[in-house]
Scaffold this motif. Structure first.
Motif, PDB file in Angstrom:
ATOM      1  N   ALA A  52      -7.294   1.309  -1.784  1.00  0.00           N
ATOM      2  CA  ALA A  52      -6.171   1.959  -2.695  1.00  0.00           C
ATOM      3  C   ALA A  52      -5.657   0.759  -3.551  1.00  0.00           C
ATOM      4  N   ALA A  53      -5.603  -0.420  -3.119  1.00  0.00           N
ATOM      5  CA  ALA A  53      -5.266  -1.567  -4.338  1.00  0.00           C
ATOM      6  C   ALA A  53      -6.334  -1.706  -5.373  1.00  0.00           C
ATOM      7  N   LEU A  54      -7.863  -1.401  -5.025  1.00  0.00           N
ATOM      8  CA  LEU A  54      -8.806  -1.529  -6.162  1.00  0.00           C
ATOM      9  C   LEU A  54      -8.459  -0.389  -6.922  1.00  0.00           C
ATOM     10  N   ALA A  55      -8.275   0.905  -6.523  1.00  0.00           N
ATOM     11  CA  ALA A  55      -8.138   1.838  -7.570  1.00  0.00           C
ATOM     12  C   ALA A  55      -6.599   1.696  -8.519  1.00  0.00           C
ATOM     13  N   GLY A  56      -5.777   0.885  -7.787  1.00  0.00           N
ATOM     14  CA  GLY A  56      -4.567   0.834  -8.524  1.00  0.00           C
ATOM     15  C   GLY A  56      -4.850  -0.190  -9.469  1.00  0.00           C
ATOM     16  N   PHE A  57      -5.463  -1.461  -9.212  1.00  0.00           N
ATOM     17  CA  PHE A  57      -5.675  -2.260 -10.136  1.00  0.00           C
ATOM     18  C   PHE A  57      -6.460  -2.026 -11.395  1.00  0.00           C
ATOM     19  N   ARG A  58      -7.614  -1.099 -11.157  1.00  0.00           N
ATOM     20  CA  ARG A  58      -8.314  -0.535 -12.086  1.00  0.00           C
ATOM     21  C   ARG A  58      -7.588   0.313 -12.963  1.00  0.00           C
ATOM     22  N   LEU A  59      -6.676   1.344 -12.461  1.00  0.00           N
ATOM     23  CA  LEU A  59      -5.680   2.066 -13.157  1.00  0.00           C
ATOM     24  C   LEU A  59      -4.921   1.050 -14.094  1.00  0.00           C
ATOM     25  N   PHE A  60      -4.079   0.047 -13.548  1.00  0.00           N
ATOM     26  CA  PHE A  60      -3.550  -0.919 -14.109  1.00  0.00           C
ATOM     27  C   PHE A  60      -4.277  -1.314 -15.445  1.00  0.00           C
ATOM     28  N   ILE A  61      -5.358  -1.858 -15.487  1.00  0.00           N
ATOM     29  CA  ILE A  61      -6.075  -2.417 -16.547  1.00  0.00           C
ATOM     30  C   ILE A  61      -6.321  -1.264 -17.636  1.00  0.00           C
ATOM     31  N   GLU A  62      -6.540  -0.377 -17.120  1.00  0.00           N
ATOM     32  CA  GLU A  62      -6.727   1.024 -18.121  1.00  0.00           C
ATOM     33  C   GLU A  62      -5.485   1.291 -18.947  1.00  0.00           C
ATOM     34  N   VAL A  63      -4.312   1.274 -18.085  1.00  0.00           N
ATOM     35  CA  VAL A  63      -3.104   1.680 -18.788  1.00  0.00           C
ATOM     36  C   VAL A  63      -2.366   0.336 -19.311  1.00  0.00           C
ATOM     37  N   HIS A  64      -2.528  -0.741 -18.588  1.00  0.00           N
ATOM     38  CA  HIS A  64      -1.772  -1.884 -19.386  1.00  0.00           C
ATOM     39  C   HIS A  64      -2.796  -3.161 -19.592  1.00  0.00           C
ATOM     40  N   GLY A  65      -3.905  -2.976 -20.192  1.00  0.00           N
ATOM     41  CA  GLY A  65      -4.948  -3.729 -20.221  1.00  0.00           C
ATOM     42  C   GLY A  65      -4.653  -4.883 -21.219  1.00  0.00           C
ATOM     43  N   HIS A  66      -3.406  -4.878 -21.877  1.00  0.00           N
ATOM     44  CA  HIS A  66      -3.109  -5.760 -22.801  1.00  0.00           C
ATOM     45  C   HIS A  66      -2.032  -6.588 -22.355  1.00  0.00           C
ATOM     46  N   SER A  67      -1.258  -6.448 -21.155  1.00  0.00           N
ATOM     47  CA  SER A  67      -0.292  -7.181 -20.600  1.00  0.00           C
ATOM     48  C   SER A  67      -0.560  -8.313 -20.359  1.00  0.00           C
ATOM     49  N   ALA A  68       0.373  -9.077 -19.765  1.00  0.00           N
ATOM     50  CA  ALA A  68       0.265 -10.453 -19.384  1.00  0.00           C
ATOM     51  C   ALA A  68      -0.272 -10.596 -18.105  1.00  0.00           C
TER      52      ALA A  68
END
Length: 166
Positions: A52-68
């Motif tokens: 679940a964490a792996l899927a969530g972090f991948r999603l995070f990068i898709e959505v917020h790939g330019h965040s800090a």
């Protein structure tokens, strides 16, 4: 079932964040939403739900790939893969941190994990090279101390055992 529900919640959150029908939020609101998603995914990791964490972090990068927090998310992708025994995938993820986020505070940790992944894959020469890089580039870090210990362990394993004749 619980894991599928969590992954489903993450997918729905991502779809809502990517939806063109939602007007762009103010910069502060986007930072808040990226932080909330990141923290939520970290909770999955802390509960050892690495899929679940792996899927969530991948999603995070898709959505917020330019965040800090993008570099951190990339690091945690590698950490999830490493903990699931997917060492080759973890190598690629940790190399992504080193390659794409040169100012990341996760550089020392990523370089150390690259060495640890090479150790798991049985490539002691590359592992040693990465451990030495950690010691050279980040000498005062906690990762350097772990790298020194890994080098010492490698040295102890590679030293020939002295046999005495009686």
């Amino acid at each position: 079932m619980k894991k599928q529900l969590r992954i489903g919640v993450l997918v729905v959150m991502g779809a809502l964040l990517l939806s063109p029908s939602i007007p762009f939020a103010a910069q502060g609101q986007m930072q808040d939403s990226s932080r909330r998603l990141y923290d939520r995914v970290m909770e999955e990791f802390k509960h050892r739900d690495y899929e679940a964490a792996l899927a969530g972090f991948r999603l995070f990068i898709e959505v917020h790939g330019h965040s800090a927090l993008a570099a951190n998310a990339q690091y945690w992708i590698g950490e999830c893969q490493y903990r699931m025994g997917r060492y080759k995938d973890a190598l690629a993820s940790f190399y992504n941190v080193v390659s794409y986020y040169p100012l990341s505070p996760k550089l020392a940790a990523s370089t150390l994990k690259i060495g640890q992944a090479y150790t798991k894959l049985g490539d002691q020469d590359k592992a040693r090279m990465m451990f030495e890089r950690v010691v050279d580039q980040y000498p005062d870090s906690s990762e350097a101390e772990l790298a020194r210990k890994a080098i010492d362990t490698t040295n102890a394993k590679s030293e020939p055992i002295a046999h005495t004749l009686e």
